[in-house]
Design a protein around this motif. Sequence first.
Motif, mmCIF file in Angstrom:
data_model
loop_
_atom_site.group_PDB
_atom_site.id
_atom_site.type_symbol
_atom_site.label_atom_id
_atom_site.label_comp_id
_atom_site.label_asym_id
_atom_site.label_seq_id
_atom_site.Cartn_x
_atom_site.Cartn_y
_atom_site.Cartn_z
ATOM 1 N N CYS A 1 33.122 52.781 37.770
ATOM 2 C CA CYS A 1 32.913 51.867 36.444
ATOM 3 C C CYS A 1 31.444 52.069 35.682
ATOM 4 O O CYS A 1 31.638 52.361 34.535
ATOM 5 N N SER A 2 30.576 52.212 36.510
ATOM 6 C CA SER A 2 29.322 52.801 36.044
ATOM 7 C C SER A 2 29.296 53.988 35.582
ATOM 8 O O SER A 2 28.726 54.295 34.482
ATOM 9 N N GLU A 3 29.758 54.802 36.170
ATOM 10 C CA GLU A 3 30.185 56.379 35.659
ATOM 11 C C GLU A 3 30.945 56.149 34.346
ATOM 12 O O GLU A 3 30.537 56.850 33.300
ATOM 13 N N ILE A 4 32.072 55.547 34.486
ATOM 14 C CA ILE A 4 32.817 55.379 33.134
ATOM 15 C C ILE A 4 32.107 54.988 32.109
ATOM 16 O O ILE A 4 32.426 55.660 30.857
ATOM 17 N N ALA A 5 31.361 53.853 32.268
ATOM 18 C CA ALA A 5 30.555 53.147 31.103
ATOM 19 C C ALA A 5 29.639 54.190 30.652
ATOM 20 O O ALA A 5 29.428 54.086 29.263
ATOM 21 N N ASP A 6 29.103 55.205 31.066
ATOM 22 C CA ASP A 6 28.191 56.286 30.714
ATOM 23 C C ASP A 6 28.960 57.212 29.872
ATOM 24 O O ASP A 6 28.222 57.826 28.984
ATOM 25 N N LYS A 7 30.287 57.520 30.163
ATOM 26 C CA LYS A 7 31.121 58.257 29.420
ATOM 27 C C LYS A 7 31.733 57.916 28.101
ATOM 28 O O LYS A 7 31.907 58.564 27.131
ATOM 29 N N TYR A 8 32.283 56.668 28.078
ATOM 30 C CA TYR A 8 32.989 56.111 26.891
ATOM 31 C C TYR A 8 32.341 55.169 26.241
ATOM 32 O O TYR A 8 31.546 54.332 26.859
ATOM 33 N N ARG A 9 32.565 54.857 24.829
ATOM 34 C CA ARG A 9 32.065 53.745 24.371
ATOM 35 C C ARG A 9 32.948 52.761 24.335
ATOM 36 O O ARG A 9 33.591 51.950 23.405
ATOM 37 N N TRP A 10 32.932 51.949 25.693
ATOM 38 C CA TRP A 10 33.494 50.737 25.915
ATOM 39 C C TRP A 10 32.657 49.759 26.324
ATOM 40 O O TRP A 10 31.467 49.992 26.630
ATOM 41 N N ALA A 11 32.935 48.340 26.009
ATOM 42 C CA ALA A 11 32.218 47.277 26.356
ATOM 43 C C ALA A 11 32.594 46.985 27.686
ATOM 44 O O ALA A 11 33.696 46.093 27.847
ATOM 45 N N PHE A 12 31.878 47.301 28.590
ATOM 46 C CA PHE A 12 32.148 46.890 29.999
ATOM 47 C C PHE A 12 31.394 45.700 30.143
ATOM 48 O O PHE A 12 30.083 45.582 30.281
ATOM 49 N N VAL A 13 32.455 44.573 30.046
ATOM 50 C CA VAL A 13 31.550 43.168 30.085
ATOM 51 C C VAL A 13 30.476 42.889 31.291
ATOM 52 O O VAL A 13 29.424 42.271 31.039
ATOM 53 N N ASN A 14 30.791 43.631 32.600
ATOM 54 C CA ASN A 14 29.753 43.183 33.372
ATOM 55 C C ASN A 14 29.015 44.445 33.816
ATOM 56 O O ASN A 14 28.326 44.802 34.895
ATOM 57 N N VAL A 15 28.809 45.745 33.017
ATOM 58 C CA VAL A 15 28.116 46.751 33.311
ATOM 59 C C VAL A 15 26.978 46.706 31.987
ATOM 60 O O VAL A 15 26.099 46.090 31.932
ATOM 61 N N ASN A 16 27.387 47.562 30.658
ATOM 62 C CA ASN A 16 26.538 47.556 29.665
ATOM 63 C C ASN A 16 26.323 46.151 29.086
ATOM 64 O O ASN A 16 25.251 45.921 28.348
ATOM 65 N N PHE A 17 27.285 45.282 29.171
ATOM 66 C CA PHE A 17 27.260 43.843 28.459
ATOM 67 C C PHE A 17 26.905 42.688 29.411
ATOM 68 O O PHE A 17 26.648 41.794 29.022
ATOM 69 N N ARG A 18 26.307 43.089 30.731
ATOM 70 C CA ARG A 18 25.977 42.123 31.562
ATOM 71 C C ARG A 18 25.049 41.234 30.990
ATOM 72 O O ARG A 18 25.176 39.950 31.362
#
Length: 420
Positions: free
Chosen positions: A189-206
């Motif tokens: 998920c950390s890799e995917i979060a770098d790639k797409y503009r998604w709000a990963f609640v427990n990664v970029n939105f942590r």
Amino acid sequence: MEKLRGLKCRECGRGYPSAPVHVCEFCFGPLEVDYHYEALKGVVTRQSIAAGPPSMWRYKDLLPVDGDVAVGHHVGFTPLIRARNLADELGCREIWIKNDSVCHPTWSFKDRVVSVAVTKAREFGFDTVACASTGNLANSVAAHAAEAQMKSYIFIPADLEQGKILATLVYNPTLVAVEGTYDEVNRLCSEIADKYRWAFVNVNFRPYYSEGSKSYGFEIIEQLGWRAPDHIVVPCAGGSLITKIWKAIKELKMLGLVEGPVRTHMHAAQAEGCGPIVTMIKNDTDVLKPVRPKTIAKSLAIGNPADGFYAYRTTKDSGGFGAHATDEEIIEGMLLLARTEGIFTETAGGVTVAATNAHRDRRHPARSVDRRLHHRQRAQDARRALRPSGDAREDPPDAVGVRSGPDRSEVAGGAAPPLI
Ligand SMILES: Cc1ncc(COP(=O)(O)O)c(C=O)c1O
Ligand SMILES: [Zn+2]
């Protein structure tokens, strides 16, 4: 009132403007939300809170939401229950259960963190939310995304309980089951979060997401008549909940809202088959050694917890401890809670009850042996009644009806035994 200062690095203290970022560019430390506490003093009062809705949003001034709440208007303000029978059984003066197994809408405290994260995702203009999950977060993200009419991508280890998978799929997300542990899913998920503009609640939105857990701590204090308990036992996975309950207590104290002194000891509860935070506490080291999970407590099965270091520090700073629960003890804990209080939870609840028991034994070793033998016997009787043949340890969830009954999330979240 300007309440949000922005984000702040937990390691070097460097400030950042509010944005969907989670790592300090200078030292790679995790970011957390920073508030203008001076501006909040005298504005956030017991009266202003009591005038708010009967939900976690009565503490909105202490949560990182700028505008209107987008989703989860009814999350939180769950019962704090005086558990007299359990206290008698464990030989404690007073035990309270903060019962987030009845949190609306998906029956775990994850609704608290997700309603903040999804509201924030809306504020930042995202149309897609995502998460890596051990089960409860998956349920909650899928439900809140449905309410927000946003797309959702949910990544889980493929071996999760069927009940949890069904309770996610019903909301129609894109569910990705990965053959691997939660920690492997999380790395993906950390890799995917770098790639797409998604709000990963427990990664970029942590940083925003994790603040939602403070509401759990605020409620405990308010429901105890603005007093802080002596002990709080918290089930730990990523280690965020325990640190945020502690932060909540300190914030209320700072704002002058807590009656009397704060003498709360924060205790961590984990399964023996996945207890890296408790191992740190027992060995008194701030170095986390990741483990490969092997436990029936799947919702807590994080072998490399993101907030492990901070969870350890929380117990250390508050004078708390940690306890591991074996699979057997987890089942006993679930049965004990059901038998004494009429509360049926998932395995994380069993972990919390078992750890509360262990914590009490540590403080009063002389009284513990008879009692342990007594409820071992009661638990064995109950298991026999539930499953006349077969070894419960081979398939413990069935033995307590978790898979076939309603898949209830988290008990005690922080089963709070104030006076042990
Ligand atoms: C029921 C339950 N309790 C407690 C926790 C622990 O929360 P944290 O990951 O913040 O330590 C989790 C995490 O998934 C959970 O599902
Ligand atoms: Zn930094």
